[in-house]
Write an enzyme that holds these catalytic residues in place. Structure first.
Site: not given
Length: 440
Positions: A317, A360, A364
């Site tokens: 994302h 996440h 990350d």
């Protein structure tokens, strides 16, 4: 004084007067009769007398010596040669630079010592014809010298479309996207059980309560940013070059991501995110079904297709949000500052929403930002500097493992892609184009 002495003194005076007269005459001849070596001088000189009119020239010199300048003014002109002009063809009347002065009256329009050989003129003309970049002097009756200077040859940067390379880059991205989904399909069986292993300690997730709706907001922002970036690419004049670059960068990011989250499996960061049950075994058919399901949802949870877990390092994302911002910032008009700021704010809010949803870990997101921006900056630095496209002892960027791929797709791009835009479809331009037989 004796008669002998007076006669001697008279002879001495005559000798001095004649010597002075000869000296002045010789000096004027040196000025008026310039040497042939002055033919190629960059400075002007007095026009010399014509060969067949030597007596007239002598009379002019004598008149100059005596102090009379009327005759010299009629037969001599100040002549300024052009230092950069090659030998020009002379017409049959041998007029000098189209002065328009007739051949009579001792003018300069008669034969000239500069161009007294027709064979030399022919040789000069042949040399000028053989040299495509030589200047040509064209005489006319008005006394104007016309100089035709060829257009300088400039090598402009080239930006070829190379659509087939764009297609190959698209295949490269598609292959690595399938590779990522395949890696996730196999990884799903190795994810630690949430009932046994809780989330890893995280400075952000430990202090922010999970909000499931925030992930949907983040993915909506991804859709909006992606469509905005796509619009700028489509309307860009060099859209095929930009699409090649985006496909290559996304393919590299997908490839690296498929490796990083597969080699190290992390516990689930969210306690509420839905994950499909494990089968405790995998077959090629099961993996293929999972890959098709993930591809059909474009990797987004809002489509209800992303139900396989474990793809943490690094955040997909965040990668897409940051990449969309970089595309808009780099390839949109510079005057669109509000759009640049809006794209940056959208990317930032989307990343924050990922963390709020516990989709996440914070590491990350950090790794995703760092990898995406470094890859973008390195690639475009190499693409915008031709010297970095070549192997060399001092070009350490040529040691990147993906450098041959970069060189193949960027070797024909002539420099920095300009910010130029056009309508992408041919039919409005065809109807609005000016007809060759129409004057308005």
């Amino acid at each position: 004084m004796t008669t002998a002495t007076s006669g001697y003194m008279m002879k001495l005076q005559l000798l001095v007067i004649e010597t002075e007269y000869c000296w002045r005459k010789a000096l004027l001849r040196m000025v008026l009769d310039h040497k042939p070596t002055n033919l190629h001088s960059d400075y002007g000189s007095f026009d010399r007398a014509l060969p067949h009119n030597r007596e007239g020239n002598d009379r002019d010199i004598e008149a100059a010596v005596d102090g009379s300048t009327s005759g010299m003014a009629q037969t001599s002109d100040i002549y300024q040669r052009q230092p950069l002009l090659p030998g020009a063809p002379i017409n049959k009347t041998k007029e000098r630079w189209g002065s328009g002065v007739g051949s009579g009256g001792g003018g300069v329009g008669t034969s000239s010592d500069y161009y007294d050989d027709d064979d030399d003129n022919n040789n000069d003309n042949n040399k000028m014809d053989n040299d495509n970049h030589s200047r040509q002097c064209i005489q006319n009756g008005s006394g104007i010298v016309k100089i035709d200077i060829p257009v300088p040859l400039r090598e402009e940067p080239r930006f070829p479309k190379e659509k087939w390379k764009t297609f190959l880059a698209c295949l490269f991205m598609a292959f690595n996207f399938i590779l990522t989904t395949t890696s996730l399909a196999m990884l799903h069986e190795r994810v630690p059980d949430r009932a046994v292993y809780g989330p890893l300690p995280d400075i952000v997730l430990d202090n922010v309560e999970a909000q499931d709706w925030a992930l949907s907001v983040s993915e909506v922002l991804i859709v909006v940013s992606s469509n905005a970036a796509m619009i700028f690419i489509i309307f860009h004049k060099h859209r095929f070059i930009i699409m090649r670059r985006i496909f290559i960068l996304m393919g590299l990011l997908y490839m690296m991501r498929s490796i990083t989250f597969y080699v190290t499996v992390m516990p689930m960061s969210s306690k509420t995110y839905f994950c499909s049950p494990k089968l405790n075994h995998t077959t090629p058919l099961i993996i293929a079904k999972r890959v098709i399901q993930l591809i059909s949802g474009f990797g987004l949870a809002i489509n209800g297709k992303h139900t396989y877990c474990g793809d943490f390092i690094f955040s997909g994302h965040t990668t897409i949000l940051v990449l969309c911002y970089l595309i808009i910032k780099e390839y949109s008009p510079k005057r669109c500052k509000p759009i640049h700021w809006l794209a940056g704010i959208t990317a930032f809010v989307g990343v924050v929403m990922v963390l709020i949803s516990h989709g996440h870990y914070t590491i990350d997101v950090i790794i995703a930002y760092w990898v995406t921006t470094r890859l973008w900056f390195i690639y475009h630095t190499m693409a915008n500097n031709p010297i970095l496209k070549l192997h060399g002892p001092n070009n350490f960027l040529a040691r990147l493992w993906w450098f041959p791929l970069f060189k193949y797709f960027e070797k024909n791009v002539g420099g920095v892609v300009p910010r130029q835009y056009e309508w992408p479809l041919p039919w409005p331009r065809k109807f609005l184009a000016k007809h060759p037989n129409r004057d308005s």
